[in-house]
Scaffold this motif. Structure first.
Motif, PDB file in Angstrom:
ATOM      1  N   MET A   1      45.371  42.863  29.519  1.00 27.48           N
ATOM      2  CA  MET A   1      45.542  44.221  30.022  1.00 27.48           C
ATOM      3  C   MET A   1      46.009  45.118  28.876  1.00 27.48           C
ATOM      4  SD  MET A   1      48.081  45.829  32.907  1.00 27.48           S
ATOM      5  CE  MET A   1      47.245  45.432  34.379  1.00 27.48           C
ATOM      6  N   GLY A   2      45.226  46.152  28.616  1.00 27.86           N
ATOM      7  CA  GLY A   2      45.618  47.138  27.607  1.00 27.86           C
ATOM      8  C   GLY A   2      46.472  48.209  28.266  1.00 27.86           C
TER       9      GLY A   2
ATOM     10  N   ALA B   1      51.938  45.662  34.231  1.00 25.96           N
ATOM     11  CA  ALA B   1      51.349  44.314  34.225  1.00 25.96           C
ATOM     12  C   ALA B   1      52.078  43.368  35.176  1.00 25.96           C
ATOM     13  CB  ALA B   1      51.368  43.751  32.805  1.00 25.96           C
ATOM     14  N   GLU B   2      52.863  43.957  36.075  1.00 25.90           N
ATOM     15  CA  GLU B   2      53.674  43.151  36.989  1.00 25.90           C
ATOM     16  C   GLU B   2      52.859  42.061  37.683  1.00 25.90           C
ATOM     17  OE1 GLU B   2      55.292  45.546  40.078  1.00 25.90           O
ATOM     18  OE2 GLU B   2      56.732  44.011  40.736  1.00 25.90           O
ATOM     19  N   ASN B   3      51.662  42.432  38.147  1.00 31.37           N
ATOM     20  CA  ASN B   3      50.870  41.469  38.937  1.00 31.37           C
ATOM     21  C   ASN B   3      49.800  40.754  38.119  1.00 31.37           C
ATOM     22  OD1 ASN B   3      52.240  42.104  41.338  1.00 31.37           O
ATOM     23  ND2 ASN B   3      51.022  43.993  41.501  1.00 31.37           N
ATOM     24  N   LEU B   4      49.819  40.919  36.795  1.00 30.11           N
ATOM     25  CA  LEU B   4      48.741  40.368  35.965  1.00 30.11           C
ATOM     26  C   LEU B   4      48.622  38.843  36.100  1.00 30.11           C
ATOM     27  CD1 LEU B   4      46.581  40.806  33.749  1.00 30.11           C
ATOM     28  CD2 LEU B   4      48.390  40.573  32.054  1.00 30.11           C
ATOM     29  N   CYS B   5      49.723  38.145  35.933  1.00 32.05           N
ATOM     30  CA  CYS B   5      49.670  36.674  35.974  1.00 32.05           C
ATOM     31  C   CYS B   5      49.279  36.179  37.362  1.00 32.05           C
ATOM     32  CB  CYS B   5      51.008  36.078  35.551  1.00 32.05           C
ATOM     33  SG  CYS B   5      51.268  36.187  33.779  1.00 32.05           S
ATOM     34  N   LYS B   6      49.902  36.760  38.377  1.00 36.75           N
ATOM     35  CA  LYS B   6      49.621  36.332  39.756  1.00 36.75           C
ATOM     36  C   LYS B   6      48.144  36.560  40.089  1.00 36.75           C
ATOM     37  CE  LYS B   6      50.701  35.583  44.231  1.00 36.75           C
ATOM     38  NZ  LYS B   6      49.358  35.503  44.735  1.00 36.75           N
ATOM     39  N   THR B   7      47.620  37.723  39.706  1.00 37.51           N
ATOM     40  CA  THR B   7      46.216  38.037  39.980  1.00 37.51           C
ATOM     41  C   THR B   7      45.308  37.051  39.249  1.00 37.51           C
ATOM     42  OG1 THR B   7      46.789  40.351  40.215  1.00 37.51           O
ATOM     43  CG2 THR B   7      44.470  39.858  39.863  1.00 37.51           C
ATOM     44  N   GLY B   8      45.636  36.771  37.996  1.00 37.23           N
ATOM     45  CA  GLY B   8      44.852  35.808  37.223  1.00 37.23           C
ATOM     46  C   GLY B   8      44.829  34.446  37.914  1.00 37.23           C
ATOM     47  N   GLU B   9      45.986  34.028  38.385  1.00 35.05           N
ATOM     48  CA  GLU B   9      46.063  32.717  39.055  1.00 35.05           C
ATOM     49  C   GLU B   9      45.264  32.711  40.360  1.00 35.05           C
ATOM     50  OE1 GLU B   9      50.291  32.295  39.243  1.00 35.05           O
ATOM     51  OE2 GLU B   9      50.395  32.036  37.062  1.00 35.05           O
ATOM     52  N   ASP B  10      45.312  33.834  41.096  1.00 26.04           N
ATOM     53  CA  ASP B  10      44.549  33.911  42.354  1.00 26.04           C
ATOM     54  C   ASP B  10      43.046  33.818  42.102  1.00 26.04           C
ATOM     55  OD1 ASP B  10      46.871  34.121  43.726  1.00 26.04           O
ATOM     56  OD2 ASP B  10      46.737  36.281  44.108  1.00 26.04           O
ATOM     57  N   ILE B  11      42.594  34.518  41.059  1.00 25.33           N
ATOM     58  CA  ILE B  11      41.158  34.503  40.746  1.00 25.33           C
ATOM     59  C   ILE B  11      40.739  33.105  40.289  1.00 25.33           C
ATOM     60  CG2 ILE B  11      39.372  35.451  39.209  1.00 25.33           C
ATOM     61  CD1 ILE B  11      40.993  38.063  39.171  1.00 25.33           C
TER      62      ILE B  11
ATOM     63  N   ILE C   1      37.714  28.432  38.372  1.00 27.93           N
ATOM     64  CA  ILE C   1      37.468  28.516  36.931  1.00 27.93           C
ATOM     65  C   ILE C   1      38.802  28.732  36.205  1.00 27.93           C
ATOM     66  CG2 ILE C   1      36.857  30.982  37.239  1.00 27.93           C
ATOM     67  CD1 ILE C   1      35.304  28.941  34.520  1.00 27.93           C
ATOM     68  N   PRO C   2      39.133  27.870  35.234  1.00 27.68           N
ATOM     69  CA  PRO C   2      40.418  28.047  34.557  1.00 27.68           C
ATOM     70  C   PRO C   2      40.488  29.377  33.791  1.00 27.68           C
ATOM     71  CG  PRO C   2      39.409  25.930  34.012  1.00 27.68           C
ATOM     72  CD  PRO C   2      38.367  26.741  34.711  1.00 27.68           C
ATOM     73  N   ILE C   3      41.581  30.089  33.962  1.00 22.91           N
ATOM     74  CA  ILE C   3      41.842  31.288  33.157  1.00 22.91           C
ATOM     75  C   ILE C   3      43.050  30.934  32.305  1.00 22.91           C
ATOM     76  CG2 ILE C   3      42.451  33.736  33.193  1.00 22.91           C
ATOM     77  CD1 ILE C   3      41.085  33.854  35.987  1.00 22.91           C
TER      78      ILE C   3
ATOM     79  N   GLU D   1      36.501  41.372  39.186  1.00 25.85           N
ATOM     80  CA  GLU D   1      37.449  40.994  40.245  1.00 25.85           C
ATOM     81  C   GLU D   1      38.887  41.377  39.838  1.00 25.85           C
ATOM     82  OE1 GLU D   1      36.237  39.574  43.051  1.00 25.85           O
ATOM     83  OE2 GLU D   1      38.228  39.471  43.979  1.00 25.85           O
ATOM     84  N   ALA D   2      39.253  41.080  38.597  1.00 21.31           N
ATOM     85  CA  ALA D   2      40.610  41.396  38.122  1.00 21.31           C
ATOM     86  C   ALA D   2      40.826  42.902  38.124  1.00 21.31           C
ATOM     87  CB  ALA D   2      40.828  40.833  36.725  1.00 21.31           C
ATOM     88  N   SER D   3      39.815  43.641  37.681  1.00 20.57           N
ATOM     89  CA  SER D   3      39.913  45.086  37.634  1.00 20.57           C
ATOM     90  C   SER D   3      40.123  45.668  39.041  1.00 20.57           C
ATOM     91  CB  SER D   3      38.651  45.621  36.967  1.00 20.57           C
ATOM     92  OG  SER D   3      38.319  46.870  37.429  1.00 20.57           O
TER      93      SER D   3
END
Lengths: 89, 452
Positions: free
Chosen positions: B26-27, B53-63, B69-71, B260-262
């Motif tokens: 996330m920029g 970026a509060e939800n960045l990690c959680k969102t990544g894990e959900d996706i 697919i490993p992120i 999806e992340a966006s």
């Protein structure tokens, strides 16, 4: 929306029963099954409709994985979007 | 509609061939954090990053879970820090690095990029202060990554900055000597740096970017290596076609995850970076793809041609699979992060001269190369000057990330662990470049820059 469930592991009695029971409990409707047993190795790919799931999709993934762990099988559930995007233009 | 073979292929790519999303980055623009009080600036920066970026990690894990697919990494890049520290005292700039590190720790991300300055046309007082603070900043933080752009095709090469970066790299190595000079693994010197690169250590959020943005870096050397192996002894036309098709599939997955992340984070989608990024894991090596094409060992004659073909085919396959392609987009050849490169360098098949030639046809540059700890700063500057010239003349991004490992010499190796891997110390020329580097000034922009 559909999901793909892959099941692999050592063959034993009732694998399809246990997996399909897990699907039915969560409201996933089985659309297609491809299954084979090579020597003692069981492999199945199941396509299920997830529009009428009674729990969130991520919980459904967990419940299927739990069935796998309890029965010494590898069960992975993936949303169909990944296959659609990778294999069609 | 997919069929059973497609399903099996995708599952094999993920489970057996190390296909993954290397990073969701996330920029975040920090321009609105500016203050002439260093404490206020640091706290505004911390607050903005942790809020956005509060939800960045959680969102990544959900996706990751949804698609199976490993992120691997969720990361943050920020506005080049020298742009927001112009009004604070030079000795306080390092406090901003510490604020970035705290923010990264709070978010649970492993790297944050943007402790950067763009000095291709010249150096401002703020750029100067930031560059001088780099050794201490990298020694006193664990997650902050730094990058300095010293040249562009349009501006030419700032040789004063090149000379200075040789010294800064040496100082960084000395301050982190206890950990094999790991600070240098988080410091990159660029030419033609992209503003939207999601990969570390060179990521920052450029000034032409929106308030926040999601950029995604895909990976998959293992998938390409398997495809090359399966293609057997076919000719190059067929081989290029195979790589293109594989790159298309890998990139489509990146595009899906980026979209999806966006959507989930309500942050605009920026780009998908088409790079083939290796890891030290077995089966995740760019060198092994080249060897799969028929080279006995990466680094032998033919390696540059093989890499040029690979790089081109990856881009051609990937470009149609994504709506916006950007970042570095090419095959990476970091020595310490690629099991095949490590092996080739250790047995003497891969030299720094060959690596330099390889960087002319791929992304990004002399990357994660360990050199003797007693290498003079001027020699490091000269290595930078050589590599940066390749980028400037060929209108491409090039970079240098070298580690002059304190106390080590040829025959030794350094080990950083994790994604940064390990590297044998490579031999450099023993002849001096000191007088050349001491000239200073700027190398003028090449004639290629005059396109208007």
């Amino acid at each position: 929306m559909k999901a793909v469930i892959s099941v692999t592991g050592k063959d034993s009695m009732g694998i399809i029963y246990k997996v399909s029971e897990g699907c039915a409990k969560c409201g996933a409707n089985i659309i297609d099954i491809s299954q084979s047993v090579l020597k003692e190795y069981f492999a199945m790919i199941m396509i299920v409709d997830i529009d009428r799931l009674n729990i969130p999709f991520t919980e459904f993934i967990d419940s299927m994985s739990a069935i796998g762990k309890a029965n010494n099988l590898e069960i992975h559930t993936m949303h169909e979007d990944i296959f659609n995007s990778m294999h069609s233009i | 509609m997919y069929n059973i073979n497609d399903i099996n292929e995708t599952i094999a790519m993920i489970r057996e061939e190390n296909l993954d999303i290397r990073t969701i980055t996330m920029g975040i623009s920090l321009l609105d954090c500016v203050s002439d009080d260093a404490d206020v600036l640091a706290s505004r920066i911390y607050d903005k990053i942790t809020r956005c970026a509060e939800n960045l990690c959680k969102t990544g894990e959900d996706i990751e879970k949804m698609y199976g697919i490993p992120i691997i990494n969720k990361r943050v890049s920020v506005t080049p820090i020298s742009l927001v520290t112009a009004a604070i005292k030079p000795d306080r700039v390092v406090d901003i690095a510490k604020a970035l590190d705290r923010a990264a720790d709070t978010l649970g991300i492993n790297f944050i990029g943007g402790y950067s300055a763009l000095v291709h046309g010249g150096t401002t007082f703020a750029d100067e202060a930031l560059i001088e603070s780099i050794p201490e900043a990298l020694a006193s933080t664990s997650r902050v990554c730094s990058s300095i752009n010293v040249a562009t095709t349009k501006a030419g090469i700032n040789m004063d900055a090149v000379a200075k970066m040789g010294r800064i790299i040496k100082q960084t190595a000395e301050l982190t000597a206890a950990e094999d000079s790991i600070g240098c693994a988080k410091l990159v010197v660029f030419a033609n740096v992209p503003e939207d690169n999601p990969f570390m250590a060179g990521a920052f959020h450029g000034v032409g970017q929106p308030e926040t943005v999601i950029n995604v870096g895909v990976s998959g050397p293992g998938v390409v290596a398997v495809a090359v192996k399966k293609a057997g002894g076919c000719d190059f036309s067929e081989l290029a076609e195979t790589i293109k098709k594989t790159a298309f599939k890998i990139t489509r997955m990146g595009q899906l995850v980026a979209r999806e992340a966006s959507q989930r984070l309500n942050v605009p989608f920026g780009i998908v970076d088409l790079s083939l990024a290796p890891t030290p894991a077995i089966g995740d090596s760019v060198a092994h793809i080249l060897e799969g094409m028929g080279l006995e060992k990466c680094g032998t004659h033919g390696t540059t041609a093989a890499l040029a073909m690979l790089n081109d085919a990856v881009k051609k396959g990937g470009v149609m699979a994504s709506s916006h392609v950007g970042g570095l987009s090419g095959a990476f050849i970091p020595v310490s992060e690629d099991a095949g490169m490590i092996s080739a360098a250790a047995c003497g098949a891969l030299s720094i001269e060959k690596l330099e030639a390889m960087t002319a046809v791929c992304s990004v540059g002399l990357d994660m190369i360990a050199v003797p700890g007693d290498t003079p700063a001027e020699t490091i500057s000269a290595i930078i000057a050589d590599e940066i010239s390749i980028g400037v003349v060929n209108t491409k991004t090039t970079a240098v990330r070298v580690i002059p490992a304190v106390g080590k010499s040829v025959g030794d190796s350094v080990s950083f662990g994790g994604l940064l891997g390990e590297a044998p110390i490579m031999k450099l020329s023993s002849y001096s470049s000191a007088e050349f580097i001491a000239r200073g000034g700027r190398i003028p922009a090449p004639i290629q820059s005059l396109k208007n």
